[in-house]
Design a protein around this motif. Structure first.
Motif, mmCIF file in Angstrom:
data_model
loop_
_atom_site.group_PDB
_atom_site.id
_atom_site.type_symbol
_atom_site.label_atom_id
_atom_site.label_comp_id
_atom_site.label_asym_id
_atom_site.label_seq_id
_atom_site.Cartn_x
_atom_site.Cartn_y
_atom_site.Cartn_z
ATOM 1 N N GLU A 21 0.829 -1.200 0.000
ATOM 2 C CA GLU A 21 0.000 0.000 0.000
ATOM 3 C C GLU A 21 0.871 1.262 0.000
ATOM 4 O O GLU A 21 0.598 2.217 -0.739
ATOM 5 N N GLU A 22 1.925 1.273 0.810
ATOM 6 C CA GLU A 22 2.817 2.426 0.891
ATOM 7 C C GLU A 22 3.636 2.605 -0.393
ATOM 8 O O GLU A 22 3.853 3.729 -0.841
ATOM 9 N N TYR A 69 3.519 5.952 -2.560
ATOM 10 C CA TYR A 69 4.741 6.716 -2.810
ATOM 11 C C TYR A 69 4.918 6.961 -4.316
ATOM 12 O O TYR A 69 5.228 8.079 -4.734
ATOM 13 N N ILE A 70 4.696 5.951 -5.118
ATOM 14 C CA ILE A 70 4.755 6.139 -6.572
ATOM 15 C C ILE A 70 3.682 7.141 -7.000
ATOM 16 O O ILE A 70 3.925 7.999 -7.847
ATOM 17 N N TYR A 71 2.506 7.034 -6.399
ATOM 18 C CA TYR A 71 1.437 7.980 -6.720
ATOM 19 C C TYR A 71 1.874 9.418 -6.431
ATOM 20 O O TYR A 71 1.659 10.322 -7.253
ATOM 21 N N LEU A 72 2.495 9.656 -5.265
ATOM 22 C CA LEU A 72 2.937 11.005 -4.914
ATOM 23 C C LEU A 72 3.930 11.562 -5.940
ATOM 24 O O LEU A 72 3.959 12.758 -6.197
ATOM 25 N N TYR A 99 -8.387 4.821 -2.496
ATOM 26 C CA TYR A 99 -8.334 4.751 -1.034
ATOM 27 C C TYR A 99 -9.412 5.644 -0.425
ATOM 28 O O TYR A 99 -9.767 6.680 -0.994
ATOM 29 N N ASN A 100 -9.887 5.268 0.758
ATOM 30 C CA ASN A 100 -10.859 6.109 1.448
ATOM 31 C C ASN A 100 -10.125 7.237 2.186
ATOM 32 O O ASN A 100 -8.900 7.234 2.299
ATOM 33 N N LEU A 138 -1.817 7.557 5.343
ATOM 34 C CA LEU A 138 -0.631 7.452 4.493
ATOM 35 C C LEU A 138 0.149 8.766 4.436
ATOM 36 O O LEU A 138 1.381 8.764 4.480
ATOM 37 N N ILE A 139 -0.561 9.875 4.361
ATOM 38 C CA ILE A 139 0.120 11.175 4.388
ATOM 39 C C ILE A 139 0.896 11.313 5.686
ATOM 40 O O ILE A 139 2.067 11.708 5.689
ATOM 41 N N GLN A 140 0.259 10.984 6.799
ATOM 42 C CA GLN A 140 0.930 11.088 8.096
ATOM 43 C C GLN A 140 2.159 10.172 8.163
ATOM 44 O O GLN A 140 3.201 10.568 8.672
ATOM 45 N N ARG A 141 2.050 8.971 7.631
ATOM 46 C CA ARG A 141 3.195 8.047 7.626
ATOM 47 C C ARG A 141 4.375 8.611 6.851
ATOM 48 O O ARG A 141 5.512 8.531 7.295
#
Length: 181
Positions: free
Chosen positions: A23-24, A28-31, A56-57, A64-67
Motif C-alpha cells: 500500500e505504501e 509513494y509512486i502515486y505522490l 483509497y478512502n 498514508l500522508i501522516q506516515r
C-alpha cells in the motif's frame, strides 16, 4: 512541462522502499507521478483527488500522508493542501534551461512561502543556482541568497530568505514534517 515523470528502475531495490508495505509503495509512486506533480516537487493536491485517483478512502489517505511525514519523505501543509516531496530536487534536477525556467514559474505559484524557503535551501545544499542555471555539484552558493526571488520575498513577507537562519529553517522542517533531515 512534461506529461510524464521518470521513475528510476532501482526504485524497487531502494532500502527505504524495500521496507514499505505494498500500500505504501503504491502511494509513494502515486505522490511522485500523479497529474498534479511539478518539476520543483511542491504541488497542491486535495485529499479528495487522492481518494478518487487511488481508490483509497479518506481515512487511509490521511493515514498514508501522516506516515510519509513521519518517514521524512514529504512535508504537508493542511492550510494550502500542498505537498513538498523532500528529495525530489535531489533526484530530478536538470540543467536544461527549459526545465529551470519551468521551475522558476512553478515556484511563483507555491502558496506556502515557507515551502519556498525550504526549496531554495535544497537548491543551495545541492549546489544548484536556479536563477542562472549553474550547478556547483554540492558547493555552497551564496548567489541564491541574493537572487531576484529572495529579494521579492522581502517585499512579500518582510523577511528574506537571505535572513533565514539554519534554526529557522529547522523550525520550518519540524512544523511541516516532524524532525530535522
Amino acid at each position: 512541462m512534461a506529461a510524464y515523470r521518470h521513475i528510476h528502475i532501482d526504485y524497487w531495490q531502494d532500502s527505504f522502499v524495500l521496507d514499505l508495505t505494498p500500500e505504501e509503495k503504491y502511494f509513494y509512486i502515486y505522490l511522485m507521478t500523479n497529474s498534479k506533480t511539478t518539476q520543483c516537487g511542491v504541488y497542491s493536491l486535495h485529499n479528495r483527488i487522492i481518494e478518487t485517483e487511488t481508490g483509497y478512502n479518506r481515512e487511509t489517505v490521511e493515514k498514508l500522508i501522516q506516515r510519509f511525514i513521519e518517514y521524512k519523505k514529504i512535508y504537508y501543509c493542511e492550510e494550502t493542501k500542498e505537498i513538498y516531496l523532500v528529495n525530489w530536487i535531489k533526484h530530478n534536477m536538470s540543467n536544461s534551461p527549459k526545465v529551470q525556467k519551468c521551475i522558476k514559474k512553478e515556484i511563483e505559484n507555491i502558496k506556502n512561502k515557507e515551502f519556498v524557503k525550504l526549496l531554495y535551501k535544497s537548491f543551495e545544499d545541492l549546489g544548484y543556482n536556479i536563477e542562472n542555471g549553474e550547478n556547483n555539484h554540492g558547493k555552497y552558493n551564496k548567489e541564491y541568497r541574493e537572487s531576484k526571488y529572495a529579494k521579492s520575498l522581502k517585499n512579500e513577507n518582510d523577511k528574506t530568505y537571505k535572513s533565514t537562519t539554519n534554526d529557522e529553517l529547522e523550525q520550518l522542517r519540524k512544523k511541516f514534517g516532524g524532525e530535522s533531515l
